[in-house]
Structures are given as structure tokens and as C-alpha cells.
Design an enzyme around this catalytic site. Structure first.
Site, short mmCIF file in Angstrom:
data_model
loop_
_atom_site.label_atom_id
_atom_site.label_comp_id
_atom_site.label_asym_id
_atom_site.label_seq_id
_atom_site.Cartn_x
_atom_site.Cartn_y
_atom_site.Cartn_z
N SER A 86 14.26 -43.24 -9.89
CA SER A 86 13.07 -42.43 -9.64
C SER A 86 12.98 -42.21 -8.13
CB SER A 86 11.82 -43.15 -10.16
OG SER A 86 10.69 -42.39 -9.81
N GLY A 90 11.54 -41.68 -4.79
CA GLY A 90 10.25 -41.85 -4.10
C GLY A 90 10.32 -41.00 -2.84
N THR A 91 9.96 -39.75 -3.00
CA THR A 91 10.18 -38.81 -1.89
C THR A 91 9.16 -38.97 -0.77
OG1 THR A 91 9.13 -37.22 -3.34
CG2 THR A 91 11.51 -37.03 -3.05
N ASN A 92 8.14 -39.78 -0.99
CA ASN A 92 7.23 -40.06 0.14
C ASN A 92 8.00 -40.88 1.17
OD1 ASN A 92 5.21 -38.91 -1.42
ND2 ASN A 92 4.46 -40.87 -2.17
N ASP A 93 8.55 -42.00 0.70
CA ASP A 93 9.32 -42.84 1.63
C ASP A 93 10.63 -42.17 2.03
OD1 ASP A 93 8.04 -45.25 2.48
OD2 ASP A 93 7.94 -45.83 0.37
N CYS A 151 8.77 -39.48 -8.18
CA CYS A 151 7.38 -39.94 -8.28
C CYS A 151 6.64 -39.86 -6.95
CB CYS A 151 7.32 -41.36 -8.85
SG CYS A 151 8.15 -42.56 -7.81
N ARG A 162 -3.31 -1.83 -6.08
CA ARG A 162 -2.39 -2.97 -5.97
C ARG A 162 -2.77 -3.98 -7.03
NH1 ARG A 162 -4.91 -5.00 -0.21
NH2 ARG A 162 -7.00 -5.44 -0.96
N ARG A 165 6.23 -50.03 -11.65
CA ARG A 165 6.92 -50.46 -10.44
C ARG A 165 6.47 -51.86 -10.05
NH1 ARG A 165 5.97 -47.22 -5.01
NH2 ARG A 165 4.02 -48.37 -5.00
N ARG A 181 -3.43 2.92 8.66
CA ARG A 181 -3.78 1.67 7.96
C ARG A 181 -2.58 0.76 7.82
NH1 ARG A 181 -6.67 3.15 2.55
NH2 ARG A 181 -7.98 1.35 3.01
N GLU A 241 14.45 -44.43 -2.56
CA GLU A 241 13.53 -43.94 -1.52
C GLU A 241 14.00 -44.31 -0.12
OE1 GLU A 241 9.63 -45.66 -2.14
OE2 GLU A 241 10.47 -47.51 -2.95
N ARG A 299 1.66 -48.06 -9.92
CA ARG A 299 1.80 -48.89 -8.71
C ARG A 299 1.05 -50.19 -8.96
NH1 ARG A 299 1.12 -43.44 -6.07
NH2 ARG A 299 2.73 -43.22 -4.49
N LYS A 340 0.83 -1.20 0.00
CA LYS A 340 0.00 0.00 0.00
C LYS A 340 0.87 1.26 0.00
CE LYS A 340 -3.81 -0.19 2.30
NZ LYS A 340 -4.34 -0.67 3.55
N HIS A 342 -15.28 -8.98 1.98
CA HIS A 342 -14.20 -9.83 2.45
C HIS A 342 -14.40 -11.28 2.02
CE1 HIS A 342 -12.53 -12.56 5.51
NE2 HIS A 342 -11.47 -11.82 5.31
N TYR A 359 12.46 -35.52 -15.24
CA TYR A 359 11.01 -35.35 -15.20
C TYR A 359 10.50 -35.41 -13.77
CZ TYR A 359 10.63 -40.35 -14.31
OH TYR A 359 10.74 -41.58 -13.73
N GLY A 390 -7.88 -7.62 4.67
CA GLY A 390 -8.72 -7.63 5.87
C GLY A 390 -8.11 -8.30 7.09
C1 PEP Z 1 7.32 -42.86 -2.63
O1 PEP Z 1 7.69 -43.48 -1.63
O2 PEP Z 1 7.59 -41.68 -2.83
C2 PEP Z 1 6.52 -43.54 -3.65
C3 PEP Z 1 6.19 -42.93 -4.77
O3 PEP Z 1 6.06 -44.78 -3.37
P1 PEP Z 1 4.80 -45.08 -2.45
O4 PEP Z 1 4.14 -43.77 -2.17
O5 PEP Z 1 3.94 -46.00 -3.22
O6 PEP Z 1 5.42 -45.68 -1.25
MG MG Z 2 7.60 -45.66 -1.66
#
Ligand code: PEP
Ligand code: MG
Length: 904
Positions: free
Chosen positions: A786, A788-791, A853, A340, A640, A96, A767, A584, A27, A478, A873, A105
Site C-alpha cells: 500500500s 503511503g504517498t504522504n510519506d 492510502c 458556451r 496498519r 472581448r 512509503e 491507523r 467564445k 459575477h 484500489y 469576468g
Molecule cells: C502515508 O504516509 O501516505 C500514510 C498514509 O501514512 P501517514 O499519513 O499516517 O503517515
Molecule cells: Mg506514512
């Protein structure tokens, strides 16, 4: 040099400009810029965000700041020929907030500051307008009481309501000067009663307290909640703007208004806004009165309208973007109070970006950076199918597009409580494998928040609701502004609704709706629909697909989809994904015609028994893969091999065990014994992924055979399908080699049998942290990685994916983490693991294909990370494809392009 804490604007001295939003807030920076553009802006000054941070650290103004404020007030007094606290021509100011990024707000504002029992009389004499003087005074006491003296707005509300009832009027503009004078007395008494002290009469004291309170409002509950939602750092602080008042409440030739240079809902290039005659700004944003469209200004004050239209167009061009402006007309004279870059829906963002390119104002790259990648999600949600014979019971303003189907709730707290309870119930039901109860619980969690008008306090309720419906308030209220930003469907100002929040009912056009009843909202038309309307699926078309094409031309990073079925694969192509990055296969094992064979395999006591059961699964699997290849053609399809531990396929309850036993012709005892054997203390760290293959190589053999046979079949049909066969949960080179050999030998054998050569790769998921460290050794033979960033997040952090949700919110609340690491890649820890893995892998095999993935593959900041570490990718859920494509293009623009691996 000491820090400069105060910047003047207007009245011959302007020290800031648009590029200084970090110090001056959006502002303050834009007020200074408008003054430089010779646009009429009341003069004032800005205390910097740094001053706020310093103040919040010590609870005192930095040295010299207060003297600086007093000096600036003298400057304004001179410029206006008025005196702060003066008994002839009193100077009044607004105080203000204004952060670096607008937080509509969420923080506080005080208007009409400087009024007291003496100056209100002077204001009356000077203006010759007693009603205006006391209207301003009652507003001031209310706002100051709320913001500074920590009283509730609702404390004052009954007094003005009673006054209106007494006088038999419905709107505050109908109250007379004497009514308002009486009201200020009542407000004064209320302040004394609630705070124990009289309302502060000294304007200098008022100013000091107000500045402090606005600084402190940076840490109020709703600002904190908003910052958390939008990942805004706590360390930014808010600037404070002190500005000479101009009045929209001096009479019928006075107006307060909010307008956009383009439609923030659809993006259409047309002035779009709302005004209230004889009112002050907060009446519009708070949705207290439903304002009139700006076209009314054109009829009633054509000159002012033309002047505003010209300024709006000029600002749109100057900033090369849609502007959100606030203005006041005081006795026919226009003043700008704010401009703005406006908040907008994803639909509007896309259209505006594409049209600005067509207008020759920005280039394609800039257009691609103009749309928040995450917000594209809004365009990928279904809309109400109005052809399905819907029962429209009322129509309000189409304030934020989309569709919402949910049960009515009347308070934000109820919305939050209901959604939380539903989530817990759904989780419990899922654990007990009770699908019906889980679906019911999910239904309970779909709520529509219905309010007379929303206030910023409602933000958490709005966040969890499917949609928002209000009876009052306009398109710039708002509720509408916040809903648009959240991408939530909102119907506002639906005046046909008689909302009785106390009784928890809505009456409208002969219908009575109670809490818990289903309604649907059409945010594109403003229709409120009885019951659960049908939805129709979105399309990537028009401006959206144009922007996506530009993004695809720019980005370096590939985008694939996590897809297990033909329908997923078709969606992947529709959303512009270039292959499958994760199929999967375990999902294929649960179908009714297969699960029996899977269980028979697990229950078999010999290898021969297992092979027999697997032989029944083989044709199903081959068919599954052919289905995927048929859709994906020659695009890569990463498949997989089986990942979960075997207990996931076994029955849990005695009843289910009996059923399985009778179906397979084995004893219940046998089934129970198998469940005992496969039970694990910590399933995530147990017998799963490639470890299963060490015990049961024949499972891997069957899957590798099914994949290769499917690809051979496609080759015979003239399609060179491209499977990438992926081993899960590899921890090091020895078990990797063990798995890889089975796959490679099986593939070789099948190709020899079929007399066909196919293209394929064999690679692994990375992973487990150990796999990152051993990536160099694994890459000796692995053709792709690949992540596996979850694990990998779970194991690097030592945080269970399934349990962290119960306590991570506390980490967020206490600022111990800024983002949930399962949502956005934790660059410092997990990210470094990924970097180590890539570096070691590429040092051995420079051309190794690298992807991700985990769920992070569809989250913009994680996509940026993947670009920074030069992955080939990302792979994400199909509807996240456009989000990933845009985020990848934005990362390329921000950090430059690179060459990716050449896939064979
Ligand atoms: C992971 O671990 O990132 C993955 C893609 O495998 P999943 O989620 O099936 O364990
Ligand atoms: Mg996994």
C-alpha cells in the site's frame, strides 16, 4: 505556411467552428458555430490565443496581424454599410476576451469602441436618440479608461453617483440625455487629470490599444489567481473577439440578457435567465442593477421570447449540454452574443447528466465524464437544518446551494487576512495542545463575505469565505457565477440588506449586524439567518446515486476508505467504499481509557513491564477490530500496525508530566527522563513504524494477536472477516522479514489456540524511496503493497509534510510547480518511485495486491495516475469515496479497463 492569426465570422465569411476552441477560445469558436447554424450573430473576427501568446512574448503583434485587423474592419464596414470613425453612420465594435476554458469576468472587455466627439454626434443623428448615444459614450470612456488606461472603475463611480444625487434619481436609466452628455465631459476631464493625456479620439488607435489591453489582461491579478485555483496553464493565452456592436440600451424595446438552457443551480430543465431593459451586458454580470427574470420578457416581448426560447433549445440539443448564453435585443430584434457550456453546481451537473441520458441524448459513459469528480465534494457537505427554529432575517436569491455559517466580513482582503490569521492561530494552539484555543481560532476563520455587489477582484476573498452574501446582483451576477463554480454557498440580490461597508454594518428588517457577528446562509432557499444555524448531513440519493452506480459499473479501480472507527466505517459504506484501505491504529491509543496503558508501556524499563501494560491494551484493541469487522463484514480491512514515534504519546508540559506521574504512580523525574529518551531531532525520520518493532517486538505481537483474535471471534459468529495486516515504514527486506515473522507466527499461534482458520494477508506500506527500490525483494513474502504517498512525497522530495505549507505557496505563485505535491501525486518524481515499486513487486509476485492510502487516494488526477499504473484500489477519507469512484470511472473511460489482482 505562416500561422493563421485571424478568423472571420459572419457577413458571408466564417472560418472557424466549435471544435477550434484551442485557437479561437470558447467564445470565438462558438460564435463561428452559431453563424453556421444560421443563428443571428453580429459579424466580427477573432484573433487567436496563439496571437496572444506571441504578443505577450514580444509586446508586439506578430507580423501581418495589424494589417489583417484593418482588412477585417474594412470587411465589417462593407457588410454593415458603416464607417469606422465615420461622421455619418459610424461603425462601433466590442473587443472581448475569450479563453479556451471560460474564466467568467476575469479578463477584460471594451464595448462601444469607435466613439469619439464626432462619432457620438453621428450616432445621435443616425439613431435619432441622443440619450442612447451619450449613454454609450459614457460607458465607453469608463470601460476604456478602466481596461486600457489602467484607471479604476471606482474613479468614475463618484461622478455618476453625484449626477444621480443631483437629479434626485436612483438609477442610471433615469438620467436624461443632457445629464449623460454632461457626464461624458466630466469623464473626459477625469481621464486627462488621471492619465495626463486627453482621451484618445482616433478609433483606429482605440482599437489597437484595446486589443493589446485585452491580450494583457490574461496576466492581470485576478486572471492569474483564477488560473491557479483551476490549474489552467499560463501558456494558453486568451483570444480576442472584435464584433459589430448591437445595442440593448437604445430604448424600452431593447434588452440585454443572460440565460441558461437549464437551471445552473438545480439542473432543472427550464429556461432560466435574467434581463435588463434599456441596458448593456456588463450591467447584468457586474450586478450593478438587479435584473428581472426572463419570464418578464415573455410578457412584454412574446415574439422575441419565443425566438430566444427556440434558439436556446436548439443550442442545448446541438451541444448536447446546458448552454450559458448572452443576447441583446435591439429595437425588437434578437442577436446572440455568446453561447458556451454553462458553469453549474455539482447538483445541477449530476441532474443534467442523468437527464440527458434519459432524453436519449448521451450515453452513460458520456454522462459519467460530464461531472467534475472534485465537485462532488459539494454534494457531500451539510445543509442548513431549517427545522431547528432558525431566525430568518432576510431572503435573497438562492444563487448557489449549500450552507454557510460564519462571521461577517465586508471586504475580500479582510476575509483573506482573517482566515490566514485564524489558520496560524489554530496551528499554534494545536502545537500547544490547547483544544479550546484551536476551536476558537477555527471559528475565527469561518467568515461570510458580505458585499453590496461583488467584482472579479473579490475572487480570493470568495475562495476563503464559507459563503457569499450580496445586496445587489442577480443569479447571473459575477458573485453567483463564481460561487457556483467554486461550490460555495451564495445568496445574492438580497435587497432588504442595507450594507454600509464603510461603517461595517448591515441593517435589515430591524436588525443591526456588525462585522464579526455570526450569520448563516441557506443557499438552497436564499435565507439569511441570524446566528449559527444547525446543519444536517447529506445523503447519496436520487440522480447522484444513479450516476454513482454507472461509475461503479465502469471503473476498474477499487475504492476503499481510510477509517479508524465504527462511525468512519459506517460512513465508508454509505459513500460506496468497498473496504478499509487504512486503519491507523495509533488513533485508538489516544482514547482516555487506553493512553495510561500506552504511557505505562513506554515508561516500563523491562520487557516484562511492557508486556504487562500491553496486556491491558489487548482487549481494547480486540474490541476495536471486532467493531470494524462487524461493520465491514467480509470486506477487506487493512490494519496498519503502530506507526508514530513514541514521544507522541508522552506529556509535553511539566503540569501534564506531574499528572501522568501521579496517575501511574511513578516519579515525575521518571516521566521527564522518558520524554528525554524518546525526544527526536527529526521525528519523521526517527524511531517509528516497523523500526519500533525491532526494539519492542512485543508491541507488534499484541496488535497481531488482537487482530487475529478479533477475526477468529467473527469466524465463530459465521462472518469471514478479512484483515490485511500492514507493516508501516518498511525500508527494505530485512526489517520487513523481521516484522512479518512476528505477525505470521502470532497469527498462527492464535489460530491454533482458537481452533479457527481465518483469511488474512500480511503486507507492507511502501512509503520510503528505498522500499520502492527493494520492492522486488520485499515482494518475496509480502502479500500486498500500500503506497503511503504522504510519506513517499515527503521523502522523495525531501519536503517536510509539516513545514512545506509555509513556503510551497510561493512555488505555486512563481509557477515552479503547478500543483501542491501533497495534494496531487507528483507523477514525474514520486509517481516514478511508485511505478518502480509496482514493477519490481509484480515481477516477483504478479498477483500482489497494490493500493494507495496517502491523501492522494481521493484526488481525481491522482486517482487517474493510480489507474494508469494499474493499482487494485485507492483508499481515501470516507466522504471522498464518491469523488474517487467517479474519477476512477473517468480514468477507465479515458484509458481503458484492466484486470486487477485476485485477492485470496
Ligand atoms: C502515508 O504516509 O501516505 C500514510 C498514509 O501514512 P501517514 O499519513 O499516517 O503517515
Ligand atoms: Mg506514512
Amino acid at each position: 505556411m505562416a500561422d493563421k492569426w485571424i478568423y472571420a465570422f459572419g457577413a458571408g465569411k466564417t472560418e472557424g467552428n466549435a471544435s477550434m476552441r484551442e485557437q479561437l477560445g470558447g467564445k470565438g469558436a462558438n460564435l463561428a458555430e452559431m453563424v453556421s447554424l444560421e443563428i443571428p450573430v453580429p459579424p466580427g473576427f477573432t484573433l487567436t490565443t496563439g496571437c496572444c501568446v506571441d504578443y505577450l512574448g514580444s509586446n508586439e503583434f506578430p507580423a501581418g496581424v495589424w494589417e489583417g485587423v484593418l482588412g477585417q474592419m474594412e470587411r465589417l464596414e462593407k457588410a454593415m454599410g458603416a464607417k469606422f470613425g465615420g461622421d455619418e453612420n459610424p461603425l462601433l465594435v466590442s473587443v472581448r476576451s475569450g479563453a479556451r476554458d471560460s474564466m467568467p469576468g476575469m479578463m477584460d472587455t471594451v464595448l462601444n469602441l469607435g466613439l469619439n466627439d464626432v462619432t457620438v454626434a453621428a450616432l445621435e443623428r443616425k439613431s435619432g436618440n441622443r440619450r442612447f448615444a451619450f449613454d454609450s459614450y459614457r460607458r465607453f470612456i469608463n470601460m476604456f479608461g478602466n481596461v486600457v488606461l489602467e484607471m479604476e472603475h471606482s474613479d468614475f463611480e463618484p461622478l455618476i453617483e453625484a449626477m444621480k444625487n443631483n437629479r434626485g434619481v436612483s438609477s442610471d436609466v433615469e438620467l436624461s440625455a443632457d445629464d449623460l452628455a454632461e457626464l461624458t465631459k466630466q469623464y473626459d476631464a477625469l481621464v486627462k487629470e488621471k492619465t495626463g493625456s486627453a482621451f484618445p479620439q482616433d478609433p483606429v488607435e482605440q482599437l489597437r490599444l484595446a486589443i493589446e489591453a485585452v491580450f494583457k489582461s490574461w496576466n492581470n491579478e485576478r486572471a492569474v489567481a483564477y488560473r491557479r485555483l483551476y490549474s489552467i496553464p499560463r501558456t494558453w493565452g486568451t483570444a480576442v473577439n472584435v464584433q459589430c456592436m448591437v445595442y440593448g440600451n437604445m430604448g424600452e424595446d431593447c434588452v440585454t440578457g443572460v440565460a441558461f438552457s437549464r437551471d445552473p443551480s438545480t439542473g432543472e430543465k427550464a429556461l432560466y435567465g435574467e434581463i435588463l431593459f434599456n441596458a448593456q451586458g456588463e450591467d447584468v454580470v457586474a450586478g450593478i442593477r438587479t435584473p428581472e427574470p426572463i419570464s418578464v420578457l415573455k410578457e412584454r416581448m412574446p415574439e422575441c421570447f419565443a425566438r430566444f426560447e427556440e434558439i436556446s433549445a436548439r443550442l442545448d440539443v446541438h451541444y448536447n449540454d446546458m448552454q450559458d448564453m448572452e443576447f441583446t435585443i435591439q429595437n425588437g430584434r434578437l442577436f446572440m452574443l455568446q453561447t458556451r457550456n454553462g458553469k453549474r453546481t455539482a447538483r445541477a451537473a449530476v441532474r443534467i447528466a442523468v437527464e440527458l441520458v434519459a432524453e436519449g441524448r448521451i450515453d452513460r459513459e458520456t454522462a459519467v465524464t460530464r461531472v467534475d469528480a472534485d465537485s462532488l465534494d459539494q454534494l457531500l457537505h451539510p445543509a442548513i437544518d431549517m427545522d431547528g427554529g432558525v431566525d430568518v432575517i432576510a431572503t435573497g436569491l438562492a444563487a448557489s446551494p449549500g450552507a454557510a455559517v460564519g462571521k461577517v466580513v465586508f471586504t475580500a482582503a479582510e476575509a483573506v487576512a482573517q482566515v490566514k490569521a485564524a489558520e496560524a492561530a489554530a496551528e499554534a494552539a494545536a502545537e500547544a495542545e490547547d483544544d479550546e484555543a484551536a476551536a476558537e481560532a477555527r471559528d475565527d476563520g469561518a467568515v461570510i463575505l458580505v458585499r453590496l455587489e461583488t467584482s472579479p477582484e473579490d475572487i480570493m476573498g470568495m475562495n476563503v469565505a464559507q459563503g457569499i452574501l450580496t445586496a445587489r446582483g442577480g443569479l447571473t451576477s459575477h458573485a453567483a457565477v463564481v460561487a457556483r463554480q467554486m461550490g460555495k454557498c451564495c445568496v445574492a440580490g438580497c435587497s432588504a440588506l442595507n450594507v454600509q461597508a464603510g461603517e461595517k454594518t448591515i441593517e435589515t428588517n430591524g436588525h443591526l449586524i456588525k462585522e464579526g457577528d455570526w450569520i448563516s446562509l441557506n443557499g438552497n432557499s436564499g435565507d439569511v439567518i441570524l446566528g449559527q444555524a444547525n446543519l444536517k448531513q447529506p445523503e447519496v440519493a436520487g440522480d447522484f446515486s444513479t450516476l454513482m452506480e454507472w461509475a461503479d459499473d465502469i471503473r476498474t479501480l477499487g475504492v476503499r476508505a481510510n477509517a479508524d472507527t465504527v462511525a468512519d466505517s459506517e460512513a465508508a459504506l454509505k459513500y460506496g467504499c468497498e473496504g478499509i484501505g487504512l486503519c491507523r491504529t495509533e488513533h485508538m491509543f489516544f482514547e482516555e481509557d487506553r493512553i495510561g496503558h500506552v504511557r505505562a508501556m513506554i515508561l516500563a524499563e523491562t520487557e516484562a513491564g511492557r508486556r504487562e501494560a500491553l496486556s491491558h491494551l489487548l482487549p481494547f484493541q480486540r474490541g476495536d477490530f471486532i467493531g470494524l469487522f462487524e461493520v465491514m463484514g467480509e470486506r477487506p480491512v487493512t490494519i496498519r500496525l503502530l506507526d508514530p514515534p513514541l514521544h507522541e504519546f508522552l506529556p509535553k508540559t511539566l503540569h501534564d508530566m506531574e499528572q501522568v506521574a501521579s496517575l501511574l504512580g511513578v516519579s515525575v523525574e521518571g516521566v521527564r527522563h522518558a520524554t528525554e529518551i524518546h525526544k527526536e531531532q527529526n521525528p519523521m525520520l526517527g524511531h517509528r513504524g516497523c523500526r519500533l518493532v525491532v526494539t519492542y517486538p512485543e508491541i507488534c505481537e499484541m496488535q497481531a494477536r488482537a487482530i487475529t483474535e478479533a477475526a477468529c471471534e467473527m469466524k465463530k459468529r459465521g462472518v469471514s472477516a478479512f484483515p490485511e495486516i500492514m507493516v508501516p515504514l518498511t525500508a527494505g527486506e530485512a526489517e520487513w522479514e523481521f516484522n512479518r515473522n512476528i505477525v505470521a507466527e502470532t497469527a498462527k499461534k492464535v489460530m491454533a489456540e482458537q481452533g479457527v482458520e481465518i483469511r488474512y494477508l500480511v503486507g507492507t506500506m511502501i512509503e520510503i524511496p528505498r522500499a520502492c527500490l527493494r520492492a522486488g525483494q520485499i515482494a518475496e513474502t509480502a502479500e500486498f503493497f500500500s503506497f503511503g504517498t504522504n510519506d513517499l512525497t515527503q521523502m522523495t522530495y525531501g519536503l517536510s509534510r509539516d513545514d512545506a505549507g509555509q513556503f510551497l505557496p510561493e512555488y505555486l505563485e512563481k509557477n515552479l510547480i503547478l500543483r501542491d505535491p501533497f495534494v496531487a501525486v507528483d507523477r514525474e518524481g514520486v509517481g516514478e518511485m511508485v511505478e518502480i515499486g509496482i514493477e519490481r513487486g509484480r515481477s516477483v509476485r504478479p498477483n500482489i495486491e497494490v493500493g494507495i492510502c496517502g491523501e492522494h487516494g481521493g484526488e481525481p488526477t491522482s486517482v487517474e495516475f493510480c489507474h494508469l499504473v494499474k493499482m487494485d484500489y485507492v483508499s481515501c477519507a470516507p466522504p471522498r469515496g464518491p469523488v474517487a469512484r467517479l474519477a476512477a470511472a473517468q480514468a477507465t473511460i479515458a484509458h481503458g479497463a484492466y484486470k486487477t489482482a485476485e485477492i485470496h
